[in-house]
Scaffold this active site. Structure first.
Site, PDB file in Angstrom:
ATOM      1  N   LYS A   1      67.656   1.418   8.541  1.00 30.50           N
ATOM      2  CA  LYS A   1      66.695   1.538   7.445  1.00 30.50           C
ATOM      3  C   LYS A   1      67.084   2.721   6.593  1.00 30.50           C
ATOM      4  O   LYS A   1      67.703   3.675   7.083  1.00 30.50           O
ATOM      5  CB  LYS A   1      65.282   1.765   8.001  1.00 30.50           C
ATOM      6  CG  LYS A   1      64.195   1.338   7.047  1.00 30.50           C
ATOM      7  CD  LYS A   1      63.956  -0.159   7.106  1.00 30.50           C
ATOM      8  CE  LYS A   1      62.871  -0.590   6.154  1.00 30.50           C
ATOM      9  NZ  LYS A   1      62.548  -2.025   6.336  1.00 30.50           N
TER      10      LYS A   1
HETATM   11  P1  NAD Z   1      56.056  -4.136  -2.192  1.00 29.14           P
HETATM   12  O1  NAD Z   1      56.313  -2.771  -2.678  1.00 29.14           O
HETATM   13  O2  NAD Z   1      56.559  -5.299  -2.954  1.00 29.14           O
HETATM   14  O3  NAD Z   1      54.470  -4.362  -1.990  1.00 29.14           O
HETATM   15  C1  NAD Z   1      53.650  -3.533  -1.255  1.00 29.14           C
HETATM   16  C2  NAD Z   1      52.207  -3.850  -1.646  1.00 29.14           C
HETATM   17  O4  NAD Z   1      51.313  -3.143  -0.802  1.00 29.14           O
HETATM   18  C3  NAD Z   1      51.851  -3.467  -3.088  1.00 29.14           C
HETATM   19  O5  NAD Z   1      51.035  -4.483  -3.637  1.00 29.14           O
HETATM   20  C4  NAD Z   1      51.021  -2.197  -2.884  1.00 29.14           C
HETATM   21  O6  NAD Z   1      50.099  -1.983  -3.944  1.00 29.14           O
HETATM   22  C5  NAD Z   1      50.316  -2.550  -1.613  1.00 29.14           C
HETATM   23  N1  NAD Z   1      49.751  -1.405  -0.913  1.00 29.14           N
HETATM   24  C6  NAD Z   1      50.275  -0.180  -0.699  1.00 29.14           C
HETATM   25  N2  NAD Z   1      49.397   0.572   0.002  1.00 29.14           N
HETATM   26  C7  NAD Z   1      48.326  -0.217   0.236  1.00 29.14           C
HETATM   27  C8  NAD Z   1      47.103  -0.017   0.923  1.00 29.14           C
HETATM   28  N3  NAD Z   1      46.793   1.129   1.483  1.00 29.14           N
HETATM   29  N4  NAD Z   1      46.253  -1.068   0.971  1.00 29.14           N
HETATM   30  C9  NAD Z   1      46.545  -2.243   0.401  1.00 29.14           C
HETATM   31  N5  NAD Z   1      47.672  -2.481  -0.243  1.00 29.14           N
HETATM   32  C10 NAD Z   1      48.546  -1.475  -0.331  1.00 29.14           C
HETATM   33  O7  NAD Z   1      56.590  -4.175  -0.685  1.00 29.14           O
HETATM   34  P2  NAD Z   1      56.971  -5.439   0.199  1.00 29.14           P
HETATM   35  O8  NAD Z   1      58.424  -5.652   0.080  1.00 29.14           O
HETATM   36  O9  NAD Z   1      56.025  -6.542  -0.055  1.00 29.14           O
HETATM   37  O10 NAD Z   1      56.725  -4.839   1.665  1.00 29.14           O
HETATM   38  C11 NAD Z   1      55.434  -4.839   2.282  1.00 29.14           C
HETATM   39  C12 NAD Z   1      55.616  -4.633   3.776  1.00 29.14           C
HETATM   40  O11 NAD Z   1      56.434  -5.688   4.281  1.00 29.14           O
HETATM   41  C13 NAD Z   1      56.301  -3.337   4.184  1.00 29.14           C
HETATM   42  O12 NAD Z   1      55.783  -2.893   5.419  1.00 29.14           O
HETATM   43  C14 NAD Z   1      57.747  -3.764   4.381  1.00 29.14           C
HETATM   44  O13 NAD Z   1      58.463  -2.909   5.260  1.00 29.14           O
HETATM   45  C15 NAD Z   1      57.543  -5.129   4.984  1.00 29.14           C
HETATM   46  N6  NAD Z   1      58.698  -6.023   4.869  1.00 29.14           N
HETATM   47  C16 NAD Z   1      59.226  -6.340   3.650  1.00 29.14           C
HETATM   48  C17 NAD Z   1      60.316  -7.202   3.593  1.00 29.14           C
HETATM   49  C18 NAD Z   1      60.904  -7.668   2.295  1.00 29.14           C
HETATM   50  O14 NAD Z   1      61.791  -8.545   2.326  1.00 29.14           O
HETATM   51  N7  NAD Z   1      60.461  -7.182   1.154  1.00 29.14           N
HETATM   52  C19 NAD Z   1      60.891  -7.694   4.778  1.00 29.14           C
HETATM   53  C20 NAD Z   1      60.306  -7.361   6.004  1.00 29.14           C
HETATM   54  C21 NAD Z   1      59.207  -6.519   6.030  1.00 29.14           C
END
Ligand code: NAD
Length: 418
Positions: free
Chosen positions: A108
């Protein structure tokens, strides 16, 4: 290793790895290796801001384990990210790639910054400098980044271009989650949310729930949350509430997602969307529903709010959204949790296809990619559920068992150098 207040996330993952290794009689030489990250790079680098000021940013790239193949894991841009969190996320990637059955290790990366306050040119300079600094670890055969919170396909494109400039030729396989025009995969952008949808429906089926009658609540309206919500709605589920960092919106009759996403694009938030009442993130997590998808950040579900969660199924789109205390309370209350290393593996599964495509210069269509994702997600879910029933353990412990069995086999066969 000390465990200060900021060092809890990695400690939580380590403890579960250690407990499950002992439960499974996994060789001590494997357990101790998994307790630490293999490589940890911290960098402090200068960036010239648009107003001429030079600011120093801090970034990390951590490889937890590469026994099963090159390390793989996203890059996060967030003001509160720290080294401990990156270690925890890297370890979760090691486990996730093993559960998903793709030939990778786990890594990461992160930069402490708020991308929303940077201009596009500042973001590009920051990304290129970070990519250049981590190039001593990163490479198509060694360590392959991808998007995570705060990063996107454009940022992956800058990373790919920076690395390629250093080599003197294009290296598309150095990073995944790229735009389609430069070797991204069909279906990659939606892959993590799609995997959440697939695992949510498999969990519903296991519990005898009809998707057409299932109600859904989603925390997070980014890549994973918005896509997961959209795909679950397309499968006939009723998405009643969704939130972002500023709060959530709720309509028990179902949210008009198309309108909501348009509003989010226009105003930057879901708040104030018509035909829905506004609620806090704390309230959203406690709504009565069949499926709760947590797709924001770590530690959304903690000891304090876990007793109030009324979902039947929790799908962990986010990494590490449930603390160990909360996990116990939720499981004791009979809630079926699809753990992060299983639920959000769709992204790394399609990243694997994108990487193979980049190495081979051969491309698959969206339907083939989506079918492949569904096949691997279904087989991983089935395996984890089987182990959970066989050993009478929760799905998280069973997912760790699946992963650790694979990792121990790889480490034992490879042996210890020299
Ligand atoms: P992103 O930045 O696209 O979206 C994150 C979202 O969470 C945003 O809408 C933000 O406003 C919201 N957010 C932040 N703090 C918040 C809170 N306290 N309450 C409610 N909403 C809140 O990120 P993403 O890529 O969608 O990632 C989200 C999660 O999924 C992370 O934990 C990431 O590690 C995990 N993840 C992402 C991927 C990927 O392919 N993008 C893959 C595996 C895991």
């Amino acid at each position: 290793m000390s465990t200060g207040p900021n060092e809890q996330a990695f400690q939580n993952v380590r403890k579960l790895i250690s407990d499950v290794c002992q439960q499974m009689n996994i060789a001590e030489m494997c357990r101790v290796r998994l307790m630490e990250c293999e490589r940890e790079l911290t960098i402090h680098f200068p960036i010239k801001m648009d107003d001429g000021e030079v600011r120093v940013f801090t970034g990390f790239r951590v490889v937890h384990n590469d026994s099963r193949g090159p390390s793989k894991g996203g890059i996060r841009y967030h003001p509160d990210v720290n080294l401990d969190e990156v270690r925890a996320l890297a370890a979760l990637m090691t486990l996730k790639t093993a559960v998903a059955g793709v030939p990778y290790g786990g890594a990461k990366g992160a930069v402490i910054c708020d991308p929303r306050t940077l201009s596009q040119t500042e973001l590009e300079r920051l990304t290129r400098r970070y990519a250049s600094d981590i190039a001593i670890i990163m490479g198509p055969d060694s360590d392959i980044p991808a998007p995570d919170v705060g990063t996107n396909p454009q940022i992956m494109a800058w990373i790919m271009d920076t690395y390629s400039m250093g080599r003197g030729y294009s290296v598309p396989a150095v990073v995944t989650g790229k735009p389609l025009e430069i070797g991204g995969s069909n279906g990659r952008f939606e892959a993590t949310g799609r995997g959440c949808m697939v695992s949510a429906l498999l969990a519903a089926k296991h519990l005898g729930l009809n998707p057409l009658e299932a109600t859904v609540v989603v925390q997070g309206c980014g890549n994973v949350g918005a896509t997961g919500a959209d795909l679950l709605a397309r499968e006939g589920c009723r998405v009643m509430a969704i939130s972002d960092s500023r709060g959530g919106v709720y309509n028990p009759k179902g949210i008009d997602l198309e309108g909501l996403f348009a509003r989010k694009r226009e105003t930057g938030s879901v708040i104030g969307f018509r035909n829905a009442e506004t609620l806090t993130n704390a309230e959203l997590l406690e709504l009565k529903c069949d499926i709760l998808v947590v797709a924001a950040l770590e530690h959304a579900l903690v000891k304090a709010n876990a007793p109030s969660v009324k979902a039947r199924i929790i799908v962990e789109g986010a990494n590490g959204p449930t603390t160990p205390d909360a996990n116990k309370i939720l499981c004791d209350n009979g809630i079926f949790i699809v753990p992060d290393i299983l639920a959000n593996a769709g992204g790394v599964i399609v990243s694997y296809l994108e990487w193979v495509q980049g190495l081979q210069s051969f491309y698959w269509g969206e339907e083939e990619v989506n079918n492949y994702l569904r096949r691997l997600m279904t087989s991983a879910f089935t395996e984890v559920l089987h182990l959970s029933q066989l050993n009478k353990v929760d799905m998280r412990t069973a997912a760790y068992m699946t992963a650790l069995r694979q990792l121990a086999a790889a480490m034992t066969i490879r042996g210890v150098f020299p």
